[in-house]
Design a protein around this motif. Structure first.
Motif, PDB file in Angstrom:
ATOM      1  N   UNK A   1       0.863  -1.184   0.000  1.00  0.00           N
ATOM      2  CA  UNK A   1       0.000   0.000   0.000  1.00  0.00           C
ATOM      3  C   UNK A   1       0.898   1.232   0.000  1.00  0.00           C
ATOM      4  N   UNK A   2       0.673   2.105  -0.976  1.00  0.00           N
ATOM      5  CA  UNK A   2       1.376   3.398  -1.049  1.00  0.00           C
ATOM      6  C   UNK A   2       0.592   4.341  -0.141  1.00  0.00           C
ATOM      7  N   UNK A   3       1.234   4.843   0.931  1.00  0.00           N
ATOM      8  CA  UNK A   3       0.509   5.568   1.974  1.00  0.00           C
ATOM      9  C   UNK A   3       0.643   7.084   1.904  1.00  0.00           C
ATOM     10  N   UNK A   4       1.405   7.601   0.943  1.00  0.00           N
ATOM     11  CA  UNK A   4       1.354   9.037   0.698  1.00  0.00           C
ATOM     12  C   UNK A   4       0.716   9.231  -0.686  1.00  0.00           C
ATOM     13  N   UNK A   5       0.315  10.456  -0.975  1.00  0.00           N
ATOM     14  CA  UNK A   5      -0.381  10.717  -2.247  1.00  0.00           C
ATOM     15  C   UNK A   5       0.521  10.401  -3.428  1.00  0.00           C
ATOM     16  N   UNK A   6      -0.006   9.768  -4.458  1.00  0.00           N
ATOM     17  CA  UNK A   6      -1.356   9.257  -4.607  1.00  0.00           C
ATOM     18  C   UNK A   6      -1.511   7.919  -3.877  1.00  0.00           C
ATOM     19  N   UNK A   7      -2.658   7.732  -3.251  1.00  0.00           N
ATOM     20  CA  UNK A   7      -2.913   6.507  -2.494  1.00  0.00           C
ATOM     21  C   UNK A   7      -3.294   5.389  -3.453  1.00  0.00           C
ATOM     22  N   UNK A   8      -2.608   4.255  -3.315  1.00  0.00           N
ATOM     23  CA  UNK A   8      -2.945   3.103  -4.137  1.00  0.00           C
ATOM     24  C   UNK A   8      -2.438   1.830  -3.479  1.00  0.00           C
ATOM     25  N   UNK A   9      -2.984   0.713  -3.947  1.00  0.00           N
ATOM     26  CA  UNK A   9      -2.504  -0.599  -3.542  1.00  0.00           C
ATOM     27  C   UNK A   9      -1.974  -1.283  -4.794  1.00  0.00           C
ATOM     28  N   UNK A  10      -0.837  -1.944  -4.666  1.00  0.00           N
ATOM     29  CA  UNK A  10      -0.199  -2.624  -5.784  1.00  0.00           C
ATOM     30  C   UNK A  10      -0.006  -4.089  -5.435  1.00  0.00           C
ATOM     31  N   UNK A  11      -0.394  -4.956  -6.375  1.00  0.00           N
ATOM     32  CA  UNK A  11      -0.142  -6.389  -6.256  1.00  0.00           C
ATOM     33  C   UNK A  11       0.696  -6.823  -7.441  1.00  0.00           C
ATOM     34  N   UNK A  12       1.756  -7.569  -7.155  1.00  0.00           N
ATOM     35  CA  UNK A  12       2.604  -8.150  -8.191  1.00  0.00           C
ATOM     36  C   UNK A  12       2.543  -9.658  -7.990  1.00  0.00           C
ATOM     37  N   UNK A  13       1.834 -10.331  -8.906  1.00  0.00           N
ATOM     38  CA  UNK A  13       1.682 -11.786  -8.816  1.00  0.00           C
ATOM     39  C   UNK A  13       2.618 -12.458  -9.813  1.00  0.00           C
ATOM     40  N   UNK A  14       3.226 -13.548  -9.384  1.00  0.00           N
ATOM     41  CA  UNK A  14       4.155 -14.319 -10.215  1.00  0.00           C
ATOM     42  C   UNK A  14       3.626 -15.737 -10.347  1.00  0.00           C
ATOM     43  N   UNK A  15       3.476 -16.202 -11.586  1.00  0.00           N
ATOM     44  CA  UNK A  15       3.018 -17.570 -11.838  1.00  0.00           C
ATOM     45  C   UNK A  15       3.953 -18.225 -12.838  1.00  0.00           C
ATOM     46  N   UNK A  16       4.335 -19.480 -12.592  1.00  0.00           N
ATOM     47  CA  UNK A  16       5.149 -20.178 -13.594  1.00  0.00           C
ATOM     48  C   UNK A  16       4.402 -20.227 -14.926  1.00  0.00           C
TER      49      UNK A  16
END
Length: 140
Positions: free
Chosen positions: A81-96
């Motif tokens: 979670x990026x907690x200063x502006x701009x606020x966003x949540x980032x997911x980085x998924x890795x799959x074989x």
């Protein structure tokens, strides 16, 4: 909320891709769009850990960033979670995948007006970021 999704097939194992994320020296080399560099101040790679850094733009502008790691699954997932502006949540998924690793990058921005006004820049910057990650993974 606005969602940005990018996927990339990376010709390396999930372990190799994850290694380029969890190592702060390597992460600093590839994080961000072309022409940007980073100075990491705090990098606590664990759930609840803090990540404080300054991204330096090619024009000399400094962009302070503060994030919190929410979930880490070795070789499979990084969520923050990026907690200063701009606020966003980032997911980085890795799959074989058949050729290495399918990386799926999903950013969810809280302010739709901001993210929609910046959509063109953010989409281009995310693609550049992934290009830089591919190069870093290739360095080993």
């Amino acid at each position: 909320m606005s969602v940005f999704r990018h996927s990339r097939d990376i010709p390396a194992s999930p372990e190799a891709v994850y290694a380029a994320i969890q190592d702060p020296a390597r992460l600093a080399r590839w994080w961000g769009p072309d022409g940007f560099t980073n100075t990491f101040h705090t990098f606590e790679f664990r759930p609840g850990g803090s990540w404080l850094f300054t991204m330096h733009g090619p024009d000399g502008t400094d962009y302070p960033n503060q994030s919190e790691f929410l979930e880490l699954v070795p070789n499979a997932l990084v969520r923050l979670r990026h907690v200063n502006e701009p606020l966003f949540e980032l997911s980085i998924a890795l799959e074989p995948s058949a050729t290495g690793t399918l990386l799926t990058w999903v950013g969810v921005f809280e302010n739709p007006a901001f993210s929609e006004s910046m959509r063109s820049f953010l989409e281009g910057a995310n693609e550049q970021n992934l290009n830089r990650l591919v190069l870093e993974v290739g360095r080993g």
